[in-house]
Scaffold this motif. Structure first.
Motif, mmCIF file in Angstrom:
data_model
loop_
_atom_site.group_PDB
_atom_site.id
_atom_site.type_symbol
_atom_site.label_atom_id
_atom_site.label_comp_id
_atom_site.label_asym_id
_atom_site.label_seq_id
_atom_site.Cartn_x
_atom_site.Cartn_y
_atom_site.Cartn_z
ATOM 1 N N GLN A 82 4.119 -4.821 10.898
ATOM 2 C CA GLN A 82 3.399 -5.881 10.207
ATOM 3 C C GLN A 82 4.263 -7.122 10.017
ATOM 4 N N ASP A 83 3.637 -8.305 10.164
ATOM 5 C CA ASP A 83 4.412 -9.519 9.923
ATOM 6 C C ASP A 83 4.565 -9.808 8.433
ATOM 7 N N LEU A 84 3.861 -9.079 7.592
ATOM 8 C CA LEU A 84 4.140 -9.079 6.157
ATOM 9 C C LEU A 84 5.030 -7.872 5.881
ATOM 10 N N THR A 85 6.242 -8.130 5.426
ATOM 11 C CA THR A 85 7.232 -7.058 5.282
ATOM 12 C C THR A 85 7.393 -6.567 3.849
ATOM 13 N N ASP A 86 6.717 -7.224 2.900
ATOM 14 C CA ASP A 86 6.880 -6.883 1.485
ATOM 15 C C ASP A 86 5.871 -5.802 1.099
ATOM 16 N N TRP A 87 6.138 -4.576 1.520
ATOM 17 C CA TRP A 87 5.234 -3.468 1.240
ATOM 18 C C TRP A 87 6.001 -2.204 0.870
ATOM 19 N N ARG A 88 5.303 -1.325 0.199
ATOM 20 C CA ARG A 88 5.759 0.031 -0.060
ATOM 21 C C ARG A 88 4.651 0.965 0.391
ATOM 22 N N LEU A 89 4.987 2.204 0.700
ATOM 23 C CA LEU A 89 4.020 3.154 1.233
ATOM 24 C C LEU A 89 4.096 4.461 0.461
ATOM 25 N N ILE A 90 2.928 4.957 0.051
ATOM 26 C CA ILE A 90 2.819 6.302 -0.518
ATOM 27 C C ILE A 90 1.924 7.114 0.418
ATOM 28 N N ILE A 91 2.444 8.232 0.890
ATOM 29 C CA ILE A 91 1.684 9.145 1.743
ATOM 30 C C ILE A 91 1.375 10.387 0.917
ATOM 31 N N SER A 92 0.102 10.739 0.859
ATOM 32 C CA SER A 92 -0.306 11.971 0.185
ATOM 33 C C SER A 92 -0.803 12.941 1.248
ATOM 34 N N ASP A 93 -0.014 13.992 1.480
ATOM 35 C CA ASP A 93 -0.398 14.971 2.490
ATOM 36 C C ASP A 93 -1.163 16.105 1.824
ATOM 37 N N ASP A 94 -2.356 16.374 2.367
ATOM 38 C CA ASP A 94 -3.305 17.265 1.704
ATOM 39 C C ASP A 94 -3.212 18.706 2.197
ATOM 40 N N GLY A 95 -1.988 19.146 2.533
ATOM 41 C CA GLY A 95 -1.800 20.530 2.971
ATOM 42 C C GLY A 95 -1.892 20.716 4.464
ATOM 43 N N SER A 96 -1.383 19.759 5.223
ATOM 44 C CA SER A 96 -1.447 19.849 6.690
ATOM 45 C C SER A 96 -0.753 21.109 7.195
ATOM 46 N N VAL A 97 -1.330 21.678 8.258
ATOM 47 C CA VAL A 97 -0.707 22.840 8.891
ATOM 48 C C VAL A 97 -0.204 22.493 10.293
ATOM 49 N N ASP A 98 -0.349 21.217 10.690
ATOM 50 C CA ASP A 98 0.248 20.768 11.949
ATOM 51 C C ASP A 98 1.587 20.107 11.628
ATOM 52 N N ASP A 99 2.025 19.175 12.458
ATOM 53 C CA ASP A 99 3.333 18.550 12.236
ATOM 54 C C ASP A 99 3.251 17.266 11.420
ATOM 55 N N MET A 138 12.903 5.101 6.791
ATOM 56 C CA MET A 138 12.663 3.867 6.053
ATOM 57 C C MET A 138 13.343 3.840 4.686
ATOM 58 N N GLY A 139 13.646 5.009 4.158
ATOM 59 C CA GLY A 139 14.273 5.097 2.844
ATOM 60 C C GLY A 139 13.272 5.508 1.774
ATOM 61 N N SER A 140 13.707 6.378 0.885
ATOM 62 C CA SER A 140 12.803 6.895 -0.142
ATOM 63 C C SER A 140 12.441 5.854 -1.188
ATOM 64 N N ASP A 141 13.168 4.726 -1.222
ATOM 65 C CA ASP A 141 12.779 3.643 -2.133
ATOM 66 C C ASP A 141 11.599 2.855 -1.585
ATOM 67 N N ARG A 142 11.311 3.043 -0.301
ATOM 68 C CA ARG A 142 10.206 2.321 0.320
ATOM 69 C C ARG A 142 9.034 3.231 0.668
ATOM 70 N N VAL A 143 9.301 4.477 0.956
ATOM 71 C CA VAL A 143 8.256 5.422 1.356
ATOM 72 C C VAL A 143 8.348 6.668 0.482
ATOM 73 N N ARG A 144 7.245 7.010 -0.155
ATOM 74 C CA ARG A 144 7.137 8.247 -0.942
ATOM 75 C C ARG A 144 6.191 9.198 -0.232
ATOM 76 N N LEU A 145 6.513 10.474 -0.270
ATOM 77 C CA LEU A 145 5.657 11.514 0.272
ATOM 78 C C LEU A 145 5.322 12.469 -0.855
ATOM 79 N N ILE A 146 4.035 12.590 -1.177
ATOM 80 C CA ILE A 146 3.609 13.433 -2.279
ATOM 81 C C ILE A 146 2.588 14.450 -1.786
ATOM 82 N N ASP A 147 2.350 15.459 -2.604
ATOM 83 C CA ASP A 147 1.366 16.483 -2.275
ATOM 84 C C ASP A 147 -0.022 16.039 -2.714
#
Length: 315
Positions: free
Chosen positions: A32-49, A61-70
């Motif tokens: 993205q040409d807008l770089t001022d973002w943070r990302l939260i990914i919520s994985d809903d119990g995936s059984v693939d990769d 990217m670093g945990s200060d920029r990307v969070r992975l939650i259940d």
């Protein structure tokens, strides 16, 4: 360098068994040409990769920029609502599906449109509909009728995969989160459309496509501009399930009536009363309320559903 006077945009990505296309979507966020973002990914119990891909992206990217939650394990809508609750207060939020590819200007264009908006505002845009390999691109339909409360009560037409909400709208969604989580709402983007317009907010629909909307065998909804897609949605509208959705949303909105404008509270009360009726009485009330869908065929189907009792609240 001056620091921005607002928190970074928080992108909310719901993932579930999307490993086949997930990396391409994540790469398009980085591009993205807008770089001022943070990302939260919520994985809903995936059984693939999917989880492995998301974890590697967070490490890159670093945990200060990307969070992975259940996720809550209750489907896509509940997963997106869960993400709204996880978003930081005071930030704009952007919904992200796991299988699209964002065009580089997607976020910068959204934030440009939202700039200066002081009321709750939801931005959304057209997409380029593609096949599974991102070929055969075709712009999605551009609706001509206004996006507003009388449309939102009966139609979901602010595509969630393009939606970006300013901090005021994001705060509004957080205020309605308890009611939304407690009910089996069919779609987070429909709910967002209703709550923003019900509170007197603004919808900005951009005619410029913002992403490649990948169509494949596992889309949750998929495109609605083909004969097959239109037939599927018309069939859903003419079945009792659609009336159940209307009632579920009406009940959730009624519980949040303090967030709505006085005019829209009155419309909601009359709408809820209409859901008790069928036949000519329901059709008359539908007409008097001025409710509408975005196309002539959709309007005719809505009226037919009212006349035949398909909008009536399930007993």
């Amino acid at each position: 360098m001056a620091m921005p006077d607002h928190p970074p945009v928080t992108i909310l990505l719901a993932s579930f068994n999307g490993g086949k296309h997930l990396a391409a979507q994540l790469d398009s966020i980085v591009a993205q040409d807008l770089t001022d973002w943070r990302l939260i990914i919520s994985d809903d119990g995936s059984v693939d990769d999917s989880r492995v891909i998301c974890s590697a992206f967070r490490d890159r990217m670093g945990s200060d920029r990307v969070r992975l939650i259940d996720g809550p394990g209750r489907g896509a809508t509940q997963n997106f609502l869960h993400l709204i609750g996880a978003a930081p207060a005071g930030a704009a939020i952007a919904f992200s599906d796991q299988d699209d590819v964002w065009l580089p200007h997607k976020m910068s264009r959204a934030m440009s449109h939202l700039s200066g908006q002081v009321s709750p505002t939801l931005y959304c845009a057209r997409t380029l509909i593609c096949d599974a390999e991102l070929e055969n691109r075709k712009p999605s339909r551009l609706f001509a009728r206004p996006h507003g409360w009388r449309n939102a009560l009966v139609q979901a037409c602010t595509p969630g995969n393009t939606s970006v909400l300013n901090p005021q709208a994001a705060t509004l969604l957080k205020q309605g989160l308890t009611e939304a989580l407690a009910r089996d709402l069919p779609a987070h983007d429909w709910w967002s459309y209703q709550l923003v317009t019900g509170a007197g907010g603004t919808i900005l629909f951009d005619a410029e496509p913002g992403l490649l909307y990948r169509q494949h065998d596992h889309n949750v909804m998929g495109r609605n501009d083909t004969p097959r897609g239109r037939l599927r949605r018309m069939t859903m509208l003419m079945q009792g399930e659609y009336g159940g959705w209307l009632a579920t949303h009406a009940d959730a909105l009624a519980a949040l009536s303090h967030l709505l404008t006085s005019e829209n509270r009155a419309i909601l009360q009359r709408f809820a009363a209409m859901l008790q009726d069928s036949g000519p009485a329901a059709l008359r009330k539908l007409h008097r309320l001025g409710l509408y869908r975005q196309t002539r065929d959709g309007d005719l189907a809505l009226k037919a559903a009212a006349l035949t009792g398909r909008l009536r609240r399930p007993s």
